[in-house]
Write an enzyme that holds these catalytic residues in place. Structure first.
Site, PDB file in Angstrom:
ATOM      1  N   ASP A  65       8.635   2.459  17.863  1.00  0.00           N
ATOM      2  CA  ASP A  65       9.117   1.323  17.086  1.00  0.00           C
ATOM      3  C   ASP A  65      10.467   0.886  17.651  1.00  0.00           C
ATOM      4  O   ASP A  65      11.309   1.717  17.963  1.00  0.00           O
ATOM      5  CB  ASP A  65       9.276   1.750  15.617  1.00  0.00           C
ATOM      6  CG  ASP A  65       8.789   0.700  14.644  1.00  0.00           C
ATOM      7  OD1 ASP A  65       9.336  -0.410  14.684  1.00  0.00           O
ATOM      8  OD2 ASP A  65       7.877   1.004  13.846  1.00  0.00           O
ATOM      9  N   ASP A  78       3.861  -0.735   4.704  1.00  0.00           N
ATOM     10  CA  ASP A  78       4.505  -1.713   3.825  1.00  0.00           C
ATOM     11  C   ASP A  78       3.585  -2.255   2.738  1.00  0.00           C
ATOM     12  O   ASP A  78       4.039  -3.038   1.896  1.00  0.00           O
ATOM     13  CB  ASP A  78       5.013  -2.909   4.651  1.00  0.00           C
ATOM     14  CG  ASP A  78       6.162  -2.543   5.575  1.00  0.00           C
ATOM     15  OD1 ASP A  78       6.930  -1.632   5.238  1.00  0.00           O
ATOM     16  OD2 ASP A  78       6.289  -3.185   6.635  1.00  0.00           O
TER      17      ASP A  78
HETATM   18  C1  NOJ Z   1       9.436  -4.292   8.673  1.00  0.00           C
HETATM   19  C2  NOJ Z   1       9.103  -2.862   8.496  1.00  0.00           C
HETATM   20  O1  NOJ Z   1       7.713  -2.687   8.654  1.00  0.00           O
HETATM   21  C3  NOJ Z   1       9.590  -2.449   7.134  1.00  0.00           C
HETATM   22  O2  NOJ Z   1       9.149  -1.177   6.781  1.00  0.00           O
HETATM   23  C4  NOJ Z   1      11.090  -2.540   7.146  1.00  0.00           C
HETATM   24  O3  NOJ Z   1      11.573  -2.249   5.854  1.00  0.00           O
HETATM   25  C5  NOJ Z   1      11.562  -3.937   7.555  1.00  0.00           C
HETATM   26  N1  NOJ Z   1      10.855  -4.446   8.692  1.00  0.00           N
HETATM   27  C6  NOJ Z   1      13.011  -3.926   7.918  1.00  0.00           C
HETATM   28  O4  NOJ Z   1      13.202  -3.249   9.127  1.00  0.00           O
END
Ligand code: NOJ
Length: 541
Positions: free
Chosen positions: A104, A324
């Protein structure tokens, strides 16, 4: 497809490292834990899942305000996850397992504890001041404009008492946005990409790849803000230049790739991140499935739309879940018992077949392969500001207190089904979700139509999503019944050539249906919540 394009035929698997496997009993997953479970992912035989690549969510040094998406050192491993040497061992072992590794990359913002931000906020004249986005208060002393953080709800600006200016944070106040108009920031972050590329990673998942740049004049967003609005705080035109420069960098390493998280709700705008000349992201995440109700026509439309919007030569991708959003298994549940009923599971099986038979790169979220549901997280154990704990609960490896995830106290509660729904229980059960995922993935590896064939959706009865994949004179019909009732589907016109009356069932989501048998196409009968892959007679046979 050339070897440089391995990512087109690969099945990706996302690992949220805090929740995958804990090797040292502290209740939090770590890198050695992942290394210890590579055989589950791919041991070279159909007894393993068979994935080709893993994406590991952030494991960098972090105060964990956003569980790693707040990075305090882009080039080191947080002690809770292990060490850089652990990472190197994981990478080498993964490659021995024929598993590529992408990491990531979180360029939009750092942690407020990153030394760059500590310096930046120390004075208005600090050399790193301009590495972040600082602005004077509005005349009334309030924030410089109306931009809102994505979470928590509120202004995207926080006043810093020391210097009397506001700094921008598109997410938490602990996640200040870096200033990507500053060439020093770009150079430093490119060096970070090289750091990981030189270590041997196969590519990157890029966090909020559509952000980074905002209106340099900091003008207000239109109000009310709609999906269609020309926002001032994201998707800024020059961000495409950054992606082109990263593509050149990745291409200079040969076979490395990037998949970007472009969380824009308008698919046309997402598609632009592939670049007009296919010179930006290799893949832009297609999140359309995360938003569809469990309705066949909705999935057909989302698929046809993404297929038609992509620039020529661009490659689609699909995903059902990530860290998410609520897990597919739970989202698709229609019963009252909170994701525990058979419908959610049966639908998740149909969804798995869809994911692994469409034209494009599939991304599987860890635990989906066993049909893991969201965990119940009581308020006193909630950790995430955005309520995303349930889908982040630990991987269920085995029955017992720590579900084979940990010998200690897990950082999030273990799902209530873990004693039943786990890898050990499913490993030798062909009827299980794991059995289905394995069959789909290993079948896909040997199938030209599924790996690189054309895609054409068919008109099917309501409740059925059906499509044909064709390559090298071979045609496969995929028919997915999204309903709880049996469905009849006249599929004898599915093949482009002669009208075929019969096909050959290659795969079914139904554990008891006979496969490897001839079946009528006029009509094809699908059981409730059943998906099938049927080989149509080859041209000339
Ligand atoms: C997207 C990520 O998937 C999420 O988990 C994160 O909170 C936000 N970006 C901020 O980095």
């Amino acid at each position: 497809m050339s070897d440089r394009e391995w990512w087109k035929s690969a099945v990706f698997y996302q690992i949220y490292p805090r929740s995958y496997a804990d090797s040292n009993g502290d209740g939090v997953g770590d890198l050695p834990g992942i290394t210890a479970h590579l055989d589950h992912l791919n041991d070279g035989t159909p007894h393993s899942l068979g994935v080709d690549a893993i994406w590991i969510s952030p494991f960098y040094r972090s105060p964990m305000a956003d569980f790693g998406y707040d990075v305090a050192d882009y080039r080191d491993v947080d002690p809770v996850f292990g060490t850089l040497a652990d990472f190197d061992r994981l990478l080498a072992a993964a490659h021995e397992h024929d598993i590529r590794v992408i990491v990531d990359f979180v360029p939009n913002h750092s942690s407020d504890r990153h030394p760059w931000f500590v310096e930046s906020r120390s004075s208005r004249t600090n050399p790193r001041r301009d590495w972040y986005v600082w602005a004077d208060p509005a005349p009334d002393g309030g924030p410089p404009n109306n931009w809102q953080s994505r979470f928590p709800i509120g202004s995207a600006w926080t006043l810093d008492g020391t210097t009397g200016q506001y700094y921008l944070h598109s997410f938490l106040a602990e996640q200040p946005d870096l200033n990507w108009w500053n060439p020093e920031v770009r150079a430093e972050m490119e060096a970070t990409l090289r750091f990981w590329l030189d270590r041997g990673v196969d590519g990157f998942r890029i966090d909020v790849a559509h952000m980074m740049l905002q209106d340099p004049d900091l003008r207000d967003n239109p109000e009310p803000l709609t999906i269609e609005s020309r926002r001032m705080d994201e998707d800024w035109p020059e961000v495409h230049e950054i992606h082109r420069s990263w593509r050149r960098l990745l291409d200079s390493y040969g076979d490395r790739m990037a998949v970007g998280e472009v969380w824009i709700l308008v698919p046309e705008r997402v598609a632009r991140y592939y670049g007009e000349a296919n010179d930006e992201l290799h893949l832009a995440f297609n999140f359309s499935f995360l938003r569809q109700p469990w309705v066949a026509s909705a999935f057909r439309e989302a698929t046809d739309q993404f297929e038609s919007l992509l620039p020529v030569g661009a490659w689609p991708d699909y995903t059902l879940s990530n860290h998410d959003v609520h897990r597919a298994r739970s989202r698709y549940d229609s019963t009252a018992d909170g994701g525990r009923g058979p419908a959610g599971l049966a639908r998740a099986r149909v969804a798995a077949m869809m994911l692994l038979t469409l034209r494009g790169t599939p991304f599987i979220y860890f635990g989906e392969e066993i049909g893991q549901a969201d965990a119940e997280v009581p308020p006193e154990r909630a950790l995430d500001v955005e309520g995303r704990d349930p889908e982040r609960a630990p991987m269920q490896w085995a029955p017992g207190a720590g579900a084979g995830f940990t010998t200690g106290d897990p950082w999030l509660p273990i799902g209530s089904e873990a004693d039943r729904v786990n890898v050990a229980a499913q490993r030798d059960d062909p009827a299980s979700m794991l059995g289905l995922y394995r069959r789909l993935i290993w079948y896909r590896k040997g199938s030209a139509p599924l790996l690189r064939g054309s895609y054409r959706s068919l008109d099917a009865p309501e409740g059925v999503f059906a499509f044909v994949r064709e390559a090298d004179g071979e045609s496969l019909l995929v028919a997915l019944n999204f309903t709880d009732a049996a469905a009849r589907f006249d599929a004898d016109g599915a093949s482009d050539g002669a009208v075929e009356r019969r096909g050959h069932v290659e795969l079914s989501t139904d554990a008891v249906r006979h496969t490897d048998v001839e079946v009528s196409l006029a009509p094809l009968i699908l059981g409730p919540n059943e998906g099938v892959v049927v080989r149509l007679a080859q041209a000339g046979t």
